[in-house]
Design a protein around this motif. Structure first.
Motif, mmCIF file in Angstrom:
data_model
loop_
_atom_site.group_PDB
_atom_site.id
_atom_site.type_symbol
_atom_site.label_atom_id
_atom_site.label_comp_id
_atom_site.label_asym_id
_atom_site.label_seq_id
_atom_site.Cartn_x
_atom_site.Cartn_y
_atom_site.Cartn_z
ATOM 1 N N ARG A 11 0.837 -1.202 0.000
ATOM 2 C CA ARG A 11 0.000 0.000 0.000
ATOM 3 C C ARG A 11 0.877 1.261 0.000
ATOM 4 N N ALA A 12 1.902 1.283 0.852
ATOM 5 C CA ALA A 12 2.779 2.450 0.927
ATOM 6 C C ALA A 12 3.492 2.687 -0.403
ATOM 7 N N LEU A 13 3.967 1.620 -1.019
ATOM 8 C CA LEU A 13 4.672 1.768 -2.292
ATOM 9 C C LEU A 13 3.744 2.225 -3.406
ATOM 10 N N HIS A 14 2.524 1.725 -3.434
ATOM 11 C CA HIS A 14 1.616 2.174 -4.505
ATOM 12 C C HIS A 14 1.227 3.627 -4.284
ATOM 13 N N GLU A 15 1.102 4.047 -3.030
ATOM 14 C CA GLU A 15 0.800 5.449 -2.747
ATOM 15 C C GLU A 15 1.982 6.350 -3.076
ATOM 16 N N LEU A 16 3.201 5.888 -2.800
ATOM 17 C CA LEU A 16 4.389 6.673 -3.137
ATOM 18 C C LEU A 16 4.499 6.907 -4.643
ATOM 19 N N ASN A 17 4.040 5.965 -5.411
ATOM 20 C CA ASN A 17 4.082 6.088 -6.864
ATOM 21 C C ASN A 17 2.866 6.826 -7.423
ATOM 22 N N ASN A 18 1.955 7.220 -6.540
ATOM 23 C CA ASN A 18 0.727 7.895 -6.955
ATOM 24 C C ASN A 18 -0.089 7.052 -7.932
ATOM 25 N N TRP A 19 -0.111 5.744 -7.708
ATOM 26 C CA TRP A 19 -0.915 4.837 -8.514
ATOM 27 C C TRP A 19 -2.181 4.499 -7.744
ATOM 28 N N SER A 20 -3.278 4.386 -8.446
ATOM 29 C CA SER A 20 -4.535 3.991 -7.810
ATOM 30 C C SER A 20 -4.559 2.477 -7.637
ATOM 31 N N GLN A 21 -5.516 2.010 -6.838
ATOM 32 C CA GLN A 21 -5.685 0.564 -6.691
ATOM 33 C C GLN A 21 -6.073 -0.049 -8.034
ATOM 34 N N GLU A 22 -6.840 0.680 -8.815
ATOM 35 C CA GLU A 22 -7.231 0.189 -10.139
ATOM 36 C C GLU A 22 -5.997 0.000 -11.029
ATOM 37 N N GLU A 23 -5.086 0.984 -11.001
ATOM 38 C CA GLU A 23 -3.854 0.855 -11.789
ATOM 39 C C GLU A 23 -3.014 -0.329 -11.315
ATOM 40 N N MET A 24 -2.943 -0.509 -10.012
ATOM 41 C CA MET A 24 -2.169 -1.629 -9.476
ATOM 42 C C MET A 24 -2.789 -2.955 -9.888
ATOM 43 N N ALA A 25 -4.109 -3.042 -9.849
ATOM 44 C CA ALA A 25 -4.788 -4.268 -10.254
ATOM 45 C C ALA A 25 -4.490 -4.583 -11.719
ATOM 46 N N GLU A 26 -4.505 -3.540 -12.567
ATOM 47 C CA GLU A 26 -4.177 -3.734 -13.980
ATOM 48 C C GLU A 26 -2.743 -4.225 -14.143
ATOM 49 N N ARG A 27 -1.820 -3.611 -13.423
ATOM 50 C CA ARG A 27 -0.412 -4.004 -13.519
ATOM 51 C C ARG A 27 -0.203 -5.457 -13.088
ATOM 52 N N MET A 28 -1.032 -5.905 -12.137
ATOM 53 C CA MET A 28 -0.900 -7.269 -11.624
ATOM 54 C C MET A 28 -1.763 -8.271 -12.385
ATOM 55 N N ASN A 29 -2.604 -7.757 -13.290
ATOM 56 C CA ASN A 29 -3.536 -8.599 -14.043
ATOM 57 C C ASN A 29 -4.500 -9.349 -13.124
ATOM 58 N N ILE A 30 -5.027 -8.621 -12.129
ATOM 59 C CA ILE A 30 -6.040 -9.179 -11.234
ATOM 60 C C ILE A 30 -7.169 -8.159 -11.117
ATOM 61 N N SER A 31 -8.280 -8.564 -10.539
ATOM 62 C CA SER A 31 -9.401 -7.638 -10.381
ATOM 63 C C SER A 31 -9.072 -6.612 -9.295
ATOM 64 N N GLU A 32 -9.768 -5.496 -9.370
ATOM 65 C CA GLU A 32 -9.547 -4.451 -8.376
ATOM 66 C C GLU A 32 -9.927 -4.938 -6.976
ATOM 67 N N SER A 33 -10.982 -5.745 -6.885
ATOM 68 C CA SER A 33 -11.382 -6.261 -5.572
ATOM 69 C C SER A 33 -10.323 -7.225 -5.019
ATOM 70 N N SER A 34 -9.710 -8.027 -5.899
ATOM 71 C CA SER A 34 -8.636 -8.923 -5.451
ATOM 72 C C SER A 34 -7.448 -8.116 -4.943
ATOM 73 N N TYR A 35 -7.120 -7.048 -5.669
ATOM 74 C CA TYR A 35 -6.006 -6.203 -5.232
ATOM 75 C C TYR A 35 -6.336 -5.538 -3.901
ATOM 76 N N SER A 36 -7.558 -5.072 -3.752
ATOM 77 C CA SER A 36 -7.982 -4.430 -2.514
ATOM 78 C C SER A 36 -7.850 -5.392 -1.334
ATOM 79 N N ARG A 37 -8.270 -6.650 -1.529
ATOM 80 C CA ARG A 37 -8.127 -7.661 -0.468
ATOM 81 C C ARG A 37 -6.655 -7.894 -0.143
ATOM 82 N N LEU A 38 -5.821 -7.861 -1.166
ATOM 83 C CA LEU A 38 -4.382 -8.050 -0.969
ATOM 84 C C LEU A 38 -3.829 -6.948 -0.070
ATOM 85 N N GLU A 39 -4.218 -5.689 -0.342
ATOM 86 C CA GLU A 39 -3.732 -4.566 0.469
ATOM 87 C C GLU A 39 -4.265 -4.603 1.894
#
Length: 136
Positions: free
Chosen positions: A8-36
């Protein structure tokens, strides 16, 4: 600091949204949210993908000795900077804000550099046009 908190800290430092992170990881936004939130376990493949996205060593993500560090490498430019934050610091929030400001400043400088290069290229094109007109 737990892995999910570091992510979470690293994605915030990069100013990336959870949606962008989910895309980068090729997972759903809800899956990424659960991960964080720490509600899903990270397997080795996901850890490797996160480490690649953030350009850090997997060890930096999984270290939980209370003295772990977060490392943010510079973006795709030729200027690579590393920021280290002691996660045991009581002032973690203010340190994160400082790093965000430094990153924002670096992006502004890079944008200014691009403007100067574009202006130079325009001037060169105008001079070439003028030279061609004078040669005729």
């Amino acid at each position: 600091m737990a892995v999910n908190d570091k992510v979470r800290a690293l994605h915030e430092l990069n100013n990336w949204s959870q949606e962008e992170m989910a895309e980068r990881m090729n997972i759903s936004e809800s899956s990424y949210s659960r991960l964080e939130r720490g509600e899903s376990r990270l397997d080795l493949a996901k850890l490797e993908k996160l480490a690649a996205i953030f350009k850090v060593d997997i060890g930096e993500l999984v270290t939980s000795d209370g003295k772990s560090l977060i490392c943010l490498n510079g973006e795709n430019s030729g200027n690579h900077a590393s920021y280290y934050i002691n996660t045991t610091s009581e002032n973690l929030v203010s340190e994160l804000e400082k790093v965000k400001l430094e990153l924002e400043h670096a992006r502004e400088v890079a944008g200014y550099k691009d403007q100067i290069i574009e202006q130079k290229d325009n001037e060169i094109a105008a001079l070439k046009s003028l030279l061609a007109a004078l040669q005729k």
